[in-house]
Design an enzyme around this catalytic site. Structure first.
Site, mmCIF file in Angstrom:
data_model
loop_
_atom_site.group_PDB
_atom_site.id
_atom_site.type_symbol
_atom_site.label_atom_id
_atom_site.label_comp_id
_atom_site.label_asym_id
_atom_site.label_seq_id
_atom_site.Cartn_x
_atom_site.Cartn_y
_atom_site.Cartn_z
ATOM 1 N N HIS A 80 -3.494 4.295 -2.429
ATOM 2 C CA HIS A 80 -4.469 3.406 -1.787
ATOM 3 C C HIS A 80 -5.106 4.092 -0.577
ATOM 4 C CE1 HIS A 80 -1.560 0.232 -3.424
ATOM 5 N NE2 HIS A 80 -2.689 -0.081 -4.007
ATOM 6 N N ARG A 121 4.291 -0.844 -8.085
ATOM 7 C CA ARG A 121 5.423 -1.268 -8.915
ATOM 8 C C ARG A 121 6.560 -0.242 -8.938
ATOM 9 N NH1 ARG A 121 0.942 -3.493 -12.126
ATOM 10 N NH2 ARG A 121 1.216 -5.731 -12.366
ATOM 11 N N VAL A 172 -3.170 9.942 -7.152
ATOM 12 C CA VAL A 172 -2.198 10.545 -6.237
ATOM 13 C C VAL A 172 -0.811 10.381 -6.867
ATOM 14 C CG1 VAL A 172 -1.204 10.471 -3.919
ATOM 15 C CG2 VAL A 172 -3.644 10.028 -4.243
ATOM 16 N N LEU A 226 0.816 -1.222 0.000
ATOM 17 C CA LEU A 226 0.000 0.000 0.000
ATOM 18 C C LEU A 226 0.849 1.271 0.000
ATOM 19 C CD1 LEU A 226 -2.654 -1.161 2.642
ATOM 20 C CD2 LEU A 226 -2.796 -1.306 0.133
ATOM 21 N N GLN A 275 -8.770 6.464 -10.257
ATOM 22 C CA GLN A 275 -8.754 6.905 -11.660
ATOM 23 C C GLN A 275 -7.489 6.423 -12.365
ATOM 24 O OE1 GLN A 275 -10.806 8.469 -13.693
ATOM 25 N NE2 GLN A 275 -9.421 9.184 -15.297
ATOM 26 N N LYS A 276 -6.439 6.155 -11.551
ATOM 27 C CA LYS A 276 -5.179 5.647 -12.115
ATOM 28 C C LYS A 276 -5.431 4.460 -13.048
ATOM 29 C CE LYS A 276 -0.746 3.958 -11.666
ATOM 30 N NZ LYS A 276 -0.881 2.562 -11.248
ATOM 31 N N ASP A 277 -6.327 3.545 -12.610
ATOM 32 C CA ASP A 277 -6.677 2.391 -13.445
ATOM 33 C C ASP A 277 -7.999 2.706 -14.144
ATOM 34 O OD1 ASP A 277 -4.781 -0.137 -12.473
ATOM 35 O OD2 ASP A 277 -5.055 1.414 -10.969
ATOM 36 N N MET A 309 1.636 7.362 -8.257
ATOM 37 C CA MET A 309 2.052 6.344 -7.284
ATOM 38 C C MET A 309 1.567 4.976 -7.734
ATOM 39 S SD MET A 309 1.815 7.934 -3.555
ATOM 40 C CE MET A 309 2.715 9.423 -3.177
HETATM 41 P P1 AMP Z 1 -3.812 -2.016 -6.861
HETATM 42 O O1 AMP Z 1 -3.386 -2.440 -5.492
HETATM 43 O O2 AMP Z 1 -2.702 -1.512 -7.725
HETATM 44 O O3 AMP Z 1 -4.700 -3.038 -7.533
HETATM 45 O O4 AMP Z 1 -4.744 -0.742 -6.636
HETATM 46 C C1 AMP Z 1 -5.872 -0.802 -5.794
HETATM 47 C C2 AMP Z 1 -6.686 0.439 -6.012
HETATM 48 O O5 AMP Z 1 -5.909 1.586 -5.708
HETATM 49 C C3 AMP Z 1 -7.166 0.586 -7.477
HETATM 50 O O6 AMP Z 1 -8.497 1.063 -7.482
HETATM 51 C C4 AMP Z 1 -6.208 1.610 -8.018
HETATM 52 O O7 AMP Z 1 -6.733 2.373 -9.086
HETATM 53 C C5 AMP Z 1 -5.976 2.483 -6.800
HETATM 54 N N1 AMP Z 1 -4.722 3.229 -6.951
HETATM 55 C C6 AMP Z 1 -3.510 2.714 -7.254
HETATM 56 N N2 AMP Z 1 -2.596 3.707 -7.380
HETATM 57 C C7 AMP Z 1 -3.265 4.867 -7.169
HETATM 58 C C8 AMP Z 1 -2.885 6.239 -7.170
HETATM 59 N N3 AMP Z 1 -1.654 6.627 -7.434
HETATM 60 N N4 AMP Z 1 -3.829 7.172 -6.899
HETATM 61 C C9 AMP Z 1 -5.107 6.784 -6.632
HETATM 62 N N5 AMP Z 1 -5.537 5.508 -6.614
HETATM 63 C C10 AMP Z 1 -4.624 4.559 -6.883
#
Ligand code: AMP
Length: 247
Positions: free
Chosen positions: A25, A176, A165, A21, A137-139, A173
C-alpha cells in the site's frame, strides 16, 4: 473540499485501500506523493465486494497503526467512512460488468465481487474527485475493471498501476498474510515460485507441478490472461492471489 483543491489547480492523487496497511500500500502512497500535489488515502472495507461466506467480518482491521503509517508518509487526507455513510441500508444502484472482464480469473469464484468493486470505486471517485488513482498490479483483474469503469462512465481520471511488492521469499504482500502461521508463510512462497517457473518455461503445467508438491495449497485457478499468469489459492482459510507478466 476536494473539488476546491482541484479548483485551486492542485492535483489530487488517490489511493483506495481496505486498510491493514503494508509496504505494498505504501508504495502506492509514495507514487502518488511523487506525482501529485495532494495525496488522499481511503480505508474502507467495502461490504458489497464480499459475498456471503467471504471473510468480511474477519478481514484484518488496524486503524491506529494505519494512521501512524499514513502520518509518517505525510499523507494529506485520510477518508475513513462508516459503512452507513457509504450505504444507507436500502438497495443501491449496482453495476453490471462486461462478460469479458468477469468470465475468468477470480470472478467465477467470487460472484458479484468485481461489481462491488466497481460500485465502491465509482462512489469514491465521485467523493474524492482525484486526477490520478493508484492501484496495485497485485489485483490485476481489478485494475482492468477500474480501467473499464473510468472509460465507460467517463471519469476524467488517470489510472496508475504499480508493481507488486513482495516479501523477501517472493510472497506478494497482502493484508491477509497476517493470518498465515510462520509455517504457512513458507508454504505460500510456492505460489510465486510456480508463477516464476511458468514465466520462465511459458508452461502453466510446469507451474502447477510446483504447486502440487505442497498439499496444504488448494489451488482455485491458475491461468494466463493477456500475457499475465495469475492464480488464486487457499492455504487453510486464507485466500491469496498473485500474478506475473509472462509476455
Ligand atoms: P487492498 O487494501 O487489499 O484492497 O489493496 C489496496 C490497494 O493496494 C490495491 O490497489 C492493491 O492492488 C494494492 N496492493 C495490495 N497489495 C499490494 C502489493 N503487495 N504490492 C502492490 N500493491 C498492492
Amino acid at each position: 473540499m476536494m473539488s476546491l483543491i482541484r479548483c485551486q489547480g492542485q492535483t489530487i492523487g488517490f489511493v483506495p485501500t481496505m486498510g491493514s496497511l503494508h509496504a505494498g500500500h505504501m508504495s502506492l502512497v509514495e507514487a502518488a506523493a511523487a506525482e501529485c500535489d495532494v495525496v488522499v488515502v481511503s480505508i474502507f472495507v467495502n461490504p458489497t465486494q464480499f459475498a456471503d461466506g467471504d471473510d468480511l467480518e474477519k478481514y484484518p482491521r488496524d486503524i491506529e497503526q494505519d494512521k501512524l503509517l499514513l502520518e509518517r508518509a505525510s499523507v494529506d487526507y485520510l477518508f475513513y467512512p462508516e459503512v452507513s455513510e457509504m450505504y444507507d441500508g436500502a438497495d443501491a444502484t449496482a453495476f453490471r460488468l462486461p462478460e469479458d472482464l468477469i468470465s475468468w480469473g477470480c470472478a467465477p469464484f467470487r460472484p458479484s465481487h468485481f461489481e462491488g468493486v466497481a460500485q465502491v470505486c465509482a462512489k469514491l471517485f465521485n467523493i474524492i474527485t482525484p486526477n490520478k488513482v493508484y492501484f496495485g498490479q497485485k489485483d490485476y483483474q481489478q485494475t482492468l475493471v477500474v480501467d473499464r469503469l473510468t472509460q465507460d462512465l467517463n471519469f476524467d481520471i488517470d489510472l496508475r498501476v504499480m508493481p507488486i511488492v513482495r516479501e523477501r521469499g517472493g510472497l506478494a504482500m497482502s493484508s491477509r498474510n497476517k493470518y498465515l502461521s510462520s509455517e504457512d508463510r513458507n508454504v505460500a512462497e510456492v505460489l510465486y515460485q510456480a508463477l516464476s517457473v511458468t514465466k520462465k518455461t511459458g508452461s502453466l503445467e510446469e507451474g502447477e507441478k510446483i504447486i502440487a508438491q505442497e498439499p496444504k495449497v488448494q489451488l482455485e485457478y491458475f491461468e494466463i490472461h493477456d500475457g499475465v499468469a495469475l492464480l488464486a489459492a487457499k492455504i487453510g482459510d486464507v485466500r491469496l492471489i498473485d500474478n506475473v507478466v509472462v509476455e
